[in-house]
Design an enzyme around this catalytic site. Structure first.
Site, PDB file in Angstrom:
ATOM      1  N   LYS A 177      10.716  98.542  57.829  1.00 33.45           N
ATOM      2  CA  LYS A 177      11.232  97.756  58.971  1.00 33.45           C
ATOM      3  C   LYS A 177      12.379  96.849  58.531  1.00 33.45           C
ATOM      4  O   LYS A 177      13.427  96.790  59.164  1.00 33.45           O
ATOM      5  CB  LYS A 177      10.113  96.858  59.568  1.00 33.45           C
ATOM      6  CG  LYS A 177       8.892  97.620  60.026  1.00 33.45           C
ATOM      7  CD  LYS A 177       7.837  96.688  60.606  1.00 33.45           C
ATOM      8  CE  LYS A 177       7.218  95.748  59.575  1.00 33.45           C
ATOM      9  NZ  LYS A 177       6.421  96.394  58.534  1.00 33.45           N
ATOM     10  N   ARG A 201       2.836  90.945  66.215  1.00 30.78           N
ATOM     11  CA  ARG A 201       1.867  91.749  65.455  1.00 30.78           C
ATOM     12  C   ARG A 201       0.474  91.666  66.037  1.00 30.78           C
ATOM     13  O   ARG A 201      -0.478  92.127  65.416  1.00 30.78           O
ATOM     14  CB  ARG A 201       1.762  91.202  64.041  1.00 30.78           C
ATOM     15  CG  ARG A 201       2.859  91.654  63.169  1.00 30.78           C
ATOM     16  CD  ARG A 201       2.472  91.349  61.759  1.00 30.78           C
ATOM     17  NE  ARG A 201       3.694  91.197  61.041  1.00 30.78           N
ATOM     18  CZ  ARG A 201       3.860  91.560  59.814  1.00 30.78           C
ATOM     19  NH1 ARG A 201       2.882  92.057  59.121  1.00 30.78           N
ATOM     20  NH2 ARG A 201       5.013  91.406  59.232  1.00 30.78           N
ATOM     21  N   ARG A 253       8.360  98.218  45.008  1.00 30.48           N
ATOM     22  CA  ARG A 253       9.315  97.329  45.678  1.00 30.48           C
ATOM     23  C   ARG A 253       9.528  96.088  44.824  1.00 30.48           C
ATOM     24  O   ARG A 253       8.596  95.555  44.231  1.00 30.48           O
ATOM     25  CB  ARG A 253       8.793  96.917  47.048  1.00 30.48           C
ATOM     26  CG  ARG A 253       9.667  95.826  47.677  1.00 30.48           C
ATOM     27  CD  ARG A 253       9.415  95.622  49.120  1.00 30.48           C
ATOM     28  NE  ARG A 253       8.100  95.103  49.411  1.00 30.48           N
ATOM     29  CZ  ARG A 253       7.677  94.833  50.655  1.00 30.48           C
ATOM     30  NH1 ARG A 253       8.468  95.069  51.680  1.00 30.48           N
ATOM     31  NH2 ARG A 253       6.465  94.360  50.853  1.00 30.48           N
ATOM     32  N   ARG A 255       6.049  91.087  45.058  1.00 37.13           N
ATOM     33  CA  ARG A 255       5.332  90.170  45.946  1.00 37.13           C
ATOM     34  C   ARG A 255       3.833  90.182  45.650  1.00 37.13           C
ATOM     35  O   ARG A 255       3.278  91.240  45.363  1.00 37.13           O
ATOM     36  CB  ARG A 255       5.575  90.596  47.403  1.00 37.13           C
ATOM     37  CG  ARG A 255       6.691  89.832  48.062  1.00 37.13           C
ATOM     38  CD  ARG A 255       7.112  90.412  49.373  1.00 37.13           C
ATOM     39  NE  ARG A 255       6.036  90.716  50.318  1.00 37.13           N
ATOM     40  CZ  ARG A 255       6.233  91.201  51.532  1.00 37.13           C
ATOM     41  NH1 ARG A 255       7.474  91.409  51.958  1.00 37.13           N
ATOM     42  NH2 ARG A 255       5.240  91.471  52.334  1.00 37.13           N
ATOM     43  N   ARG A 261      -3.840  94.958  54.279  1.00 31.88           N
ATOM     44  CA  ARG A 261      -2.753  94.832  55.261  1.00 31.88           C
ATOM     45  C   ARG A 261      -2.748  96.043  56.196  1.00 31.88           C
ATOM     46  O   ARG A 261      -2.484  95.922  57.395  1.00 31.88           O
ATOM     47  CB  ARG A 261      -1.402  94.712  54.532  1.00 31.88           C
ATOM     48  CG  ARG A 261      -1.223  93.346  53.862  1.00 31.88           C
ATOM     49  CD  ARG A 261      -0.140  93.364  52.805  1.00 31.88           C
ATOM     50  NE  ARG A 261       1.198  93.554  53.310  1.00 31.88           N
ATOM     51  CZ  ARG A 261       2.236  93.901  52.546  1.00 31.88           C
ATOM     52  NH1 ARG A 261       2.086  94.079  51.251  1.00 31.88           N
ATOM     53  NH2 ARG A 261       3.433  94.044  53.076  1.00 31.88           N
TER      54      ARG A 261
HETATM   55  P1  AP5 Z   1      10.824  97.337  53.574  1.00 36.13           P
HETATM   56  O1  AP5 Z   1      12.048  97.547  54.391  1.00 36.13           O
HETATM   57  O2  AP5 Z   1      10.698  96.121  52.749  1.00 36.13           O
HETATM   58  O3  AP5 Z   1       9.516  97.548  54.487  1.00 36.13           O
HETATM   59  P2  AP5 Z   1       8.848  96.594  55.558  1.00 36.13           P
HETATM   60  O4  AP5 Z   1       8.257  97.497  56.608  1.00 36.13           O
HETATM   61  O5  AP5 Z   1       9.794  95.549  56.004  1.00 36.13           O
HETATM   62  O6  AP5 Z   1       7.665  96.011  54.651  1.00 36.13           O
HETATM   63  P3  AP5 Z   1       7.001  94.584  54.540  1.00 36.13           P
HETATM   64  O7  AP5 Z   1       5.957  94.737  53.438  1.00 36.13           O
HETATM   65  O8  AP5 Z   1       8.008  93.507  54.352  1.00 36.13           O
HETATM   66  O9  AP5 Z   1       6.286  94.470  55.898  1.00 36.13           O
HETATM   67  P4  AP5 Z   1       5.099  93.662  56.214  1.00 36.13           P
HETATM   68  O10 AP5 Z   1       5.191  93.779  57.663  1.00 36.13           O
HETATM   69  O11 AP5 Z   1       3.798  94.020  55.640  1.00 36.13           O
HETATM   70  O12 AP5 Z   1       5.393  92.253  55.477  1.00 36.13           O
HETATM   71  P5  AP5 Z   1       5.973  90.905  56.018  1.00 36.13           P
HETATM   72  O13 AP5 Z   1       6.801  90.304  54.979  1.00 36.13           O
HETATM   73  O14 AP5 Z   1       6.519  91.056  57.384  1.00 36.13           O
HETATM   74  O15 AP5 Z   1      10.683  98.646  52.657  1.00 36.13           O
HETATM   75  C1  AP5 Z   1       9.630  98.786  51.724  1.00 36.13           C
HETATM   76  C2  AP5 Z   1      10.157  99.491  50.460  1.00 36.13           C
HETATM   77  O16 AP5 Z   1      10.540 100.826  50.789  1.00 36.13           O
HETATM   78  C3  AP5 Z   1      11.409  98.831  49.849  1.00 36.13           C
HETATM   79  O17 AP5 Z   1      11.305  98.879  48.459  1.00 36.13           O
HETATM   80  C4  AP5 Z   1      12.574  99.718  50.366  1.00 36.13           C
HETATM   81  O18 AP5 Z   1      13.640  99.717  49.446  1.00 36.13           O
HETATM   82  C5  AP5 Z   1      11.910 101.100  50.446  1.00 36.13           C
HETATM   83  N1  AP5 Z   1      12.452 101.946  51.509  1.00 36.13           N
HETATM   84  C6  AP5 Z   1      12.688 101.575  52.813  1.00 36.13           C
HETATM   85  N2  AP5 Z   1      13.141 102.633  53.519  1.00 36.13           N
HETATM   86  C7  AP5 Z   1      13.169 103.687  52.644  1.00 36.13           C
HETATM   87  C8  AP5 Z   1      13.545 105.075  52.776  1.00 36.13           C
HETATM   88  N3  AP5 Z   1      13.994 105.577  53.940  1.00 36.13           N
HETATM   89  N4  AP5 Z   1      13.456 105.862  51.677  1.00 36.13           N
HETATM   90  C9  AP5 Z   1      13.022 105.352  50.494  1.00 36.13           C
HETATM   91  N5  AP5 Z   1      12.668 104.062  50.299  1.00 36.13           N
HETATM   92  C10 AP5 Z   1      12.737 103.241  51.359  1.00 36.13           C
HETATM   93  O19 AP5 Z   1       4.616  90.054  56.186  1.00 36.13           O
HETATM   94  C11 AP5 Z   1       3.896  89.589  55.060  1.00 36.13           C
HETATM   95  C12 AP5 Z   1       2.720  88.752  55.521  1.00 36.13           C
HETATM   96  O20 AP5 Z   1       3.187  87.621  56.285  1.00 36.13           O
HETATM   97  C13 AP5 Z   1       1.729  89.452  56.450  1.00 36.13           C
HETATM   98  O21 AP5 Z   1       0.776  90.211  55.732  1.00 36.13           O
HETATM   99  C14 AP5 Z   1       1.105  88.250  57.170  1.00 36.13           C
HETATM  100  O22 AP5 Z   1       0.172  87.589  56.353  1.00 36.13           O
HETATM  101  C15 AP5 Z   1       2.303  87.322  57.358  1.00 36.13           C
HETATM  102  N6  AP5 Z   1       2.996  87.576  58.637  1.00 36.13           N
HETATM  103  C16 AP5 Z   1       4.273  88.038  58.807  1.00 36.13           C
HETATM  104  N7  AP5 Z   1       4.553  88.155  60.105  1.00 36.13           N
HETATM  105  C17 AP5 Z   1       3.441  87.768  60.782  1.00 36.13           C
HETATM  106  C18 AP5 Z   1       3.105  87.698  62.157  1.00 36.13           C
HETATM  107  N8  AP5 Z   1       3.977  88.063  63.128  1.00 36.13           N
HETATM  108  N9  AP5 Z   1       1.875  87.245  62.498  1.00 36.13           N
HETATM  109  C19 AP5 Z   1       0.982  86.858  61.559  1.00 36.13           C
HETATM  110  N10 AP5 Z   1       1.227  86.924  60.237  1.00 36.13           N
HETATM  111  C20 AP5 Z   1       2.448  87.380  59.853  1.00 36.13           C
END
Ligand code: AP5
Length: 217
Positions: A17, A92, A131, A164, A175
């Site tokens: 994402k 979410r 990552r 991370r 997750r």
């Molecule tokens: P990346 O683009 O980083 O993926 P992502 O979907 O953004 O992954 P996140 O882990 O950041 O999502 P998340 O939703 O779990 O975490 P968040 O920080 O929001 O890509 C991943 C990897 O793949 C990278 O290395 C990239 O280079 C590679 N890649 C991408 N596309 C590719 C492709 N096409 N081919 C090859 N490689 C590729 O949330 C963390 C925590 O925060 C949550 O667990 C929760 O505790 C809290 N939180 C955040 N938002 C909320 C909310 N709205 N409500 C409650 N708690 C929340």
């Protein structure tokens, strides 16, 4: 001037994402609002809600809706969003989706697209352990498919890259469970509204720009 673009990125953790949100941001010149980054910053600064959020995040659970809705509501009220925004990681849960609906309605705004990035669990666990993230500017790398120019160092700001805390396999599994229980039910809502654009999370990286341009027009 082109019309504003308001986008939500949905999908399991690690599906890609954030990577796509940043490509769209560069293509269309609109800010990305990443709740994960905002919460991590609050944890690092030790703010009041950062202290509460840290425990939930390290266990891979969702931070309580009241906190996240408050943070997002404040950000959505800022003045730099007249050309639109990309919500990366919000909503979410059902209460977050309701909060967003009310906010948009109150301000006479509409969502244009919900981009749903798909990827299977095994690929996600493998991907997230490779990552590396920049704790200073939020840039994201992958040791195999998107490595930094200099090992362990952010290309953009020169900070040291980190794995991370929540990218350990046991936390990733949690997750994924939380995603299935709390976030996946939102897919139907956005599909029924005709906003959903589904994209495969393993689409070749060098073709993402073209793919996203095709989808968004
Ligand atoms: P990346 O683009 O980083 O993926 P992502 O979907 O953004 O992954 P996140 O882990 O950041 O999502 P998340 O939703 O779990 O975490 P968040 O920080 O929001 O890509 C991943 C990897 O793949 C990278 O290395 C990239 O280079 C590679 N890649 C991408 N596309 C590719 C492709 N096409 N081919 C090859 N490689 C590729 O949330 C963390 C925590 O925060 C949550 O667990 C929760 O505790 C809290 N939180 C955040 N938002 C909320 C909310 N709205 N409500 C409650 N708690 C929340």
């Amino acid at each position: 001037m082109s019309r504003p673009l308001r986008i939500v990125m949905l999908g399991p953790p690690g599906s890609g994402k954030g990577t796509r949100a940043h490509i769209i941001s560069e293509l269309y010149g609109i800010p990305v609002i990443t709740t994960g980054d905002m919460l991590r910053e609050a944890v690092a600064k030790g703010t009041e809600y950062g202290k509460i959020a840290g425990g939930y995040m390290s266990r891979g659970e969702l931070v309580p809706d009241e906190i996240v809705n408050g943070v997002v509501g404040e950000r959505l009220s800022m003045s730099d969003l007249e050309n639109g925004f990309i919500l990366d990681g919000f909503p979410r849960s059902a209460p977050q989706a309701e909060f967003l609906d009310s906010f948009l309605e109150e301000h006479g705004l509409k969502l244009d697209h919900v981009i749903y990035v798909t990827l299977d669990d095994e690929a996600i666990v493998k991907r997230l352990s490779n990552r590396r993230s920049c704790p200073s500017c939020g840039e994201v790398y992958h040791l195999v498919s998107m490595p930094p120019k200099k090992e362990g160092v952010c290309d953009k700001c020169g900070s040291e890259l980190v794995l991370r805390d929540d990218d350990r396999p046991s936390v990733i599994r949690n997750r994924l469970e939380v995603y299935r229980e709390k976030t996946q039910p939102l897919l139907k809502k956005y599909r029924d509204k005709g906003l959903m654009r589904e994209v495969p999370g393993d689409y070749p990286l060098d073709q993402l720009q073209e793919q996203l341009k095709r989808i968004l027009g």
